[in-house]
Design a protein around this motif. Structure first.
Motif, short mmCIF file in Angstrom:
data_model
loop_
_atom_site.label_atom_id
_atom_site.label_comp_id
_atom_site.label_asym_id
_atom_site.label_seq_id
_atom_site.Cartn_x
_atom_site.Cartn_y
_atom_site.Cartn_z
N UNK B 61 0.84 -1.21 0.00
CA UNK B 61 0.00 0.00 0.00
C UNK B 61 0.87 1.26 0.00
N UNK B 87 -0.30 -4.19 -4.60
CA UNK B 87 -0.85 -4.80 -3.38
C UNK B 87 -1.76 -5.99 -3.69
N UNK B 88 -2.56 -5.89 -4.75
CA UNK B 88 -3.54 -6.94 -5.03
C UNK B 88 -2.86 -8.24 -5.47
N UNK B 94 -4.57 -9.46 5.05
CA UNK B 94 -4.27 -8.30 5.88
C UNK B 94 -5.46 -8.02 6.80
N UNK B 96 -6.79 -5.32 9.50
CA UNK B 96 -6.51 -3.95 9.91
C UNK B 96 -6.91 -3.71 11.37
N UNK B 98 -9.14 -1.55 12.47
CA UNK B 98 -10.59 -1.62 12.46
C UNK B 98 -10.97 -2.75 11.50
N UNK B 100 -12.85 -3.06 8.91
CA UNK B 100 -12.90 -2.69 7.49
C UNK B 100 -13.66 -3.70 6.63
N UNK B 101 -14.73 -4.27 7.18
CA UNK B 101 -15.61 -5.11 6.37
C UNK B 101 -16.37 -4.19 5.42
N UNK B 102 -16.70 -4.70 4.24
CA UNK B 102 -17.42 -3.88 3.28
C UNK B 102 -18.87 -3.78 3.70
N UNK B 113 -14.59 -12.35 -0.55
CA UNK B 113 -14.19 -11.22 -1.39
C UNK B 113 -12.86 -11.49 -2.11
N UNK B 114 -11.97 -12.23 -1.44
CA UNK B 114 -10.68 -12.54 -2.05
C UNK B 114 -10.84 -13.39 -3.30
N UNK B 118 -11.91 -10.54 -5.90
CA UNK B 118 -10.46 -10.47 -5.76
C UNK B 118 -9.67 -11.36 -6.71
N UNK B 120 -8.49 -14.39 -6.21
CA UNK B 120 -7.44 -15.23 -5.62
C UNK B 120 -7.95 -16.66 -5.46
N UNK B 158 -11.86 -13.14 6.39
CA UNK B 158 -11.70 -12.61 5.03
C UNK B 158 -10.22 -12.63 4.64
N UNK B 162 -8.39 -14.97 1.73
CA UNK B 162 -7.72 -14.30 0.60
C UNK B 162 -6.23 -14.57 0.59
#
Lengths: 233, 244
Positions: B61, B87-88, B94, B96, B98, B100-102, B113-114, B118, B120, B158, B162
């Motif tokens: 990032x 990064x992808x 990763x 975080x 917080x 950071x769920x969508x 999501x990955x 994503x 992957x 998640x 991923x």
């Protein structure tokens, strides 16, 4: 001339049907252009600090801070025979000034800041930037991050921007008159037709068209109110 | 031949090489260390010591000013050779600070999501992750209906799903209260043995170092102060080893 009250039956009058259809078409075309050009543009402006994006942002905002008639005149000169339009016409035979495309272009230019400005602010939101980072490390490239994370997260801002933009587009007069020419049966939108009718003393028809725009405005307002309530994240 | 040498020397295979220099604001970072599998390497330091910056550089990032990051056979970043894998494409899981769920996706779509969008190919079984983290009953729920602990468990899930290379956890417990911290630590401790991903775990809590660390990298003002087993690395007072 006999005076009647504005009536629904007036809406069947072919000379009124054309501006109504043209206005609906203009709204639809400008919504398409807002989505295809406005949304990516807002992302680019919100992510870039360069001088070019500042300049683009300035031009997008121009219709909000510069008189439409004056802007229309500048466009007329730029896109006219002596400007870019002349070169375009020479090479492709396509003439933009005084055509329906000019009406669409005017509507797009006038409505664009209503979408782009709030959207670029929404896309600078720190939570969205953090979620974009989360999408990046979870495997999404920039494009998929934009489609699957950024756009869904700002969808209510996009929706209200589209509504306000198309309202602005449908009511646009100054630029449309200059580059479209206000030609009956070709480039006369509802707003221009109201102007034409009033100047000819045909107040009933003008009233009918006003009523129509009022209904459209009311529906828009209701939709915006609903969006405001739904605005979650 | 080379691998067997390393095994002979240290008993473990080196997997992640990090040498990075970066200046951001007042932080002047210059860190090098080698991480080994399958331990949890805890990166420990005060707030502002550059822990999150380091994590973001490893994840892609942020780019280092000068440096090299290599995971097994793949070079993620080498400023000399102008390599900088985005990064992808680093395959990192990763977590975080917080969760950071969508917010527009339910827990199941967040977990996967990955895979989509994503792209992957997960190395781990979805149901194994769900079982281990005990989030099976949450799959249809949306993040705003989850408690802090549930949301962070889903976020760990998640990242695990991923993950194809290694895990980074950046103070995953710092936003939770003490009870939830204690509840979550056992889940995290289970990850290396269950999924065989190496893990970088970032924290400023010596409590978490004691409970999780296989190795500790102590960081201060962007510099690596020491890197060793918890017994040999001392906490901020400089008096007690972490494992004590």
């Amino acid at each position: 001339m006999s005076r009647r009250n504005p009536a629904i039956s007036d809406l069947m009058d072919p000379s009124l049907v054309y501006p109504i259809c043209l206005t609906i078409k203009t709204c639809l075309v400008s919504i398409m252009m807002f989505l295809l050009i406005g949304v990516p543009l807002a992302l680019w402006i919100s992510r870039s600090d360069g001088i070019i994006s500042k300049l683009v942002s300035f031009f997008v905002t121009l219709p909000l801070v510069f008189p439409p008639v004056a802007l229309g005149y500048i466009l007329l000169v730029t896109l006219g025979r002596s400007g870019i339009g002349g070169i375009l016409e020479e090479h492709t035979g396509f003439r933009i000034i005084f055509s329906q495309s000019a009406v669409f272009l005017a509507a797009f230019i006038a409505g664009l800041p209503m979408l782009v400005r709030p959207l670029q602010a929404a896309m600078r939101n720190e939570m969205i930037l953090k979620l974009e980072d989360a999408a990046r490390v979870t495997g999404c490239g920039p494009f998929r991050t934009f489609i699957f994370v950024t756009v869904p997260l700002v969808r209510s801002t996009i929706a209200s921007g589209l509504l306000l933009g198309s309202a602005r587009a449908s009511g646009e007069v100054g630029i449309t008159m200059m580059v479209g020419g206000n030609i009956s049966g070709r480039t006369n939108t509802i707003s221009l037709e109201i102007f034409n009718r009033v100047s000819r003393g045909e107040f009933d028809e003008a009233g009918t068209l006003c009523l129509l725009l009022a209904v459209f405005g009311l529906l828009l307002f209701a939709a915006l109110e609903k969006l405001q309530k739904k605005k979650g994240y | 031949m080379q691998i067997s040498c390393i095994i002979f020397l240290g008993g473990m295979i080196s997997v992640l090489d990090i040498r990075v220099k970066k200046k951001i604001g007042t932080l002047d970072m210059d860190i090098s260390f080698t991480m080994e599998r399958p331990l949890i390497t805890v990166v420990f330091g005060r707030s502002g010591s550059g822990k999150t910056t380091l994590a973001n550089i490893i994840a892609g990032l942020l780019s280092p000013d000068i440096g090299m990051i290599r995971f097994e056979d793949s070079v993620y970043c080498d400023t000399e050779k102008r390599i900088d894998i985005s990064a992808d494409k680093r395959g990192i899981g990763y977590v975080f600070q917080e969760h950071r769920l969508f917010p527009h996706l339910n827990v199941k779509d967040n977990l996967t999501f990955g895979r989509f969008p994503g792209g992957r190919k997960s190395k781990t079984d979805f149901s194994k992750i769900v079982d281990l983290l005990k989030i099976g009953h949450l799959l249809e729920r949306y993040p705003d209906t989850l408690s802090g602990g549930e949301a962070q468990r889903a976020a760990i899930g998640r990242a695990l799903f991923a993950c194809t290379s290694f895990m980074i956890m950046d103070e995953p417990l710092s936003s939770l209260d003490l009870r939830l911290k204690n509840e979550l630590i056992p889940y995290i401790a289970l990850i290396p043995e269950n999924f065989s991903f190496p893990m970088i775990y970032i924290t400023h809590s010596s409590e978490e170092v004691k409970k999780l660390a296989g190795m500790v990298a102590l960081i201060n003002s962007g510099k690596l102060v020491s890197y060793d087993v918890p017994d040999k690395v001392y906490d901020q007072s400089g008096l007690r080893p972490f494992a004590a």
